[in-house]
Write an enzyme that holds these catalytic residues in place. Structure first.
Site, short mmCIF file in Angstrom:
data_model
loop_
_atom_site.label_atom_id
_atom_site.label_comp_id
_atom_site.label_asym_id
_atom_site.label_seq_id
_atom_site.Cartn_x
_atom_site.Cartn_y
_atom_site.Cartn_z
N LYS A 13 38.80 49.74 47.67
CA LYS A 13 40.14 49.94 46.03
C LYS A 13 40.43 51.41 46.95
O LYS A 13 41.94 52.04 46.66
CB LYS A 13 39.70 50.55 45.52
CG LYS A 13 38.31 50.35 44.30
CD LYS A 13 37.71 50.25 43.11
CE LYS A 13 36.82 50.90 42.97
NZ LYS A 13 35.55 50.83 43.78
N ARG A 88 35.62 53.28 34.31
CA ARG A 88 33.98 52.59 34.69
C ARG A 88 32.84 52.64 34.14
O ARG A 88 32.12 51.88 33.60
CB ARG A 88 33.20 53.75 35.76
CG ARG A 88 33.52 53.64 37.26
CD ARG A 88 32.85 54.49 37.46
NE ARG A 88 32.80 53.93 39.48
CZ ARG A 88 33.03 55.14 40.93
NH1 ARG A 88 33.94 55.32 40.18
NH2 ARG A 88 32.86 54.90 41.74
N ARG A 127 31.54 52.82 56.88
CA ARG A 127 32.40 54.25 56.71
C ARG A 127 32.41 55.65 56.82
O ARG A 127 31.57 55.97 57.04
CB ARG A 127 33.50 54.20 55.48
CG ARG A 127 31.95 54.83 53.92
CD ARG A 127 33.31 53.81 52.69
NE ARG A 127 32.71 54.47 51.92
CZ ARG A 127 33.00 54.23 50.18
NH1 ARG A 127 33.89 53.32 50.51
NH2 ARG A 127 32.91 54.62 49.22
N ARG A 161 30.53 60.53 53.30
CA ARG A 161 30.33 60.81 52.01
C ARG A 161 28.56 61.04 51.89
O ARG A 161 27.62 60.31 52.44
CB ARG A 161 30.88 59.80 51.01
CG ARG A 161 32.38 60.35 50.68
CD ARG A 161 32.54 58.89 49.85
NE ARG A 161 31.75 58.55 48.93
CZ ARG A 161 31.92 58.18 47.74
NH1 ARG A 161 34.06 57.50 48.29
NH2 ARG A 161 31.72 57.45 46.97
N ARG A 172 23.76 52.77 43.27
CA ARG A 172 25.25 52.76 42.69
C ARG A 172 26.37 50.72 42.14
O ARG A 172 26.30 50.98 41.60
CB ARG A 172 26.65 53.45 44.28
CG ARG A 172 26.50 54.65 44.16
CD ARG A 172 26.87 55.55 46.04
NE ARG A 172 28.30 55.09 45.48
CZ ARG A 172 28.96 55.45 46.77
NH1 ARG A 172 28.22 55.35 47.94
NH2 ARG A 172 30.32 55.08 46.57
P1 AMP Z 1 33.99 57.41 44.06
O1 AMP Z 1 34.65 57.90 45.26
O2 AMP Z 1 34.94 56.45 43.47
O3 AMP Z 1 32.50 56.59 44.32
O4 AMP Z 1 32.62 57.68 42.61
C1 AMP Z 1 31.80 58.81 43.82
C2 AMP Z 1 31.04 59.28 42.20
O5 AMP Z 1 31.78 60.25 41.54
C3 AMP Z 1 30.39 58.14 41.23
O6 AMP Z 1 29.56 57.30 42.18
C4 AMP Z 1 29.50 58.77 40.04
O7 AMP Z 1 28.57 59.46 40.63
C5 AMP Z 1 31.08 59.44 39.42
N1 AMP Z 1 32.39 58.62 39.35
C6 AMP Z 1 33.74 58.72 40.01
N2 AMP Z 1 33.99 58.20 39.64
C7 AMP Z 1 33.70 58.42 37.57
C8 AMP Z 1 33.89 57.61 36.52
N3 AMP Z 1 35.54 56.81 35.77
N4 AMP Z 1 32.95 57.30 36.04
C9 AMP Z 1 31.97 57.95 35.40
N5 AMP Z 1 31.26 58.09 37.18
C10 AMP Z 1 31.91 58.46 37.87
#
Ligand code: AMP
Length: 222
Positions: A13, A88, A127, A161, A172
């Site tokens: 994404k 999400r 990554r 990360r 996740r």
């Molecule tokens: P990402 O970088 O999109 O994988 O997000 C990293 C982490 O941020 C996720 O595992 C969640 O803990 C939190 N997070 C990001 N976007 C959301 C969302 N829309 N709703 C809830 N938690 C989020």
């Protein structure tokens, strides 16, 4: 044009939304990046989110919806945006439609990057990004041309990360399966969902995305 990218962690994404951002003059909004910035600043939001993120859990809807609402009200989003990592949960998806409708706006297309779960853990654990310019890489599929040196800016510093560790990835993926995947029928019902094969090489995924955007009428062929 307002776009959502849906798909499990590691589906591509972030990579694909950065490409669309450049090609179509849209703004990429990654709620994950926004939260990581809040954690780094040590803000209230960051402090509330940190432990959940490290554990691979979603942060509460109310917190993320308020943050997103502020972001899409900014002037740079008025021409169009790409949501990467939001919504999400079904509650987030519904609230997003409501907040956009109040402004006479809507989501034009929802791009679902479909990737088999078995390959995600390997993809994610491989990554890393350039610590200086943020260029993304993958050990297996997309290493820098010269080992240890960023293609984009020449830096020799890279980072990973904290939540890309295998144990956290399992959590996740569970959150994705239980809370995020159930959003797909919501967008399918309203005719906005376009499925793209996220297992192809990145350039082919981009081509499929462009075709899906044309097909949906969101862009016209150049
Ligand atoms: P990402 O970088 O999109 O994988 O997000 C990293 C982490 O941020 C996720 O595992 C969640 O803990 C939190 N997070 C990001 N976007 C959301 C969302 N829309 N709703 C809830 N938690 C989020």
């Amino acid at each position: 044009m307002n776009i959502i990218f849906l798909g499990p962690p590691g589906a591509g994404k972030g990579t694909q939304s950065k490409i669309l951002e450049e090609r179509h003059g849209l703004v990429q909004i990654s709620t994950g990046d926004m939260l990581r910035a809040e954690v780094a600043r040590g803000s209230d939001i960051g402090n509330q989110a940190k432990a959940l993120m490290v554990a691979g859990k979603l942060v509460p809807d109310a917190l993320i919806i308020a943050m997103l609402k502020d972001r899409i009200a900014q002037p740079d989003c008025q021409k169009g945006f790409i949501l990467d990592g939001f919504p999400r949960t079904l509650a987030q998806a519904e609230e997003l439609d409501t907040m956009l409708a109040a402004d006479g706006k809507s989501i034009d297309v929802v791009l679902f990057l479909d990737v088999d779960e078995e390959i995600l853990a390997d993809r994610i654990s491989g990554r890393f990004t350039c610590a200086k310019c943020g260029q993304t890489y993958n050990e297996a599929s997309n290493p820098p041309a010269k080992e240890g040196e960023c293609d984009a800016c020449g830096s020799h510093e890279f980072k990973r990360r904290a939540d890309d560790k295998r144990e956290t990835v399992v959590e996740r993926l569970k959150e994705y399966r239980n809370l995020t995947a159930p959003i797909l029928p919501f967008y399918e019902k309203t005719g906005r969902l376009r499925k793209v094969n996220g297992m192809l090489p990145a350039a082919e995924v981009t081509a499929e995305i462009e075709a899906a955007l044309e097909d949906s009428g969101a862009i016209t062929k150049k």
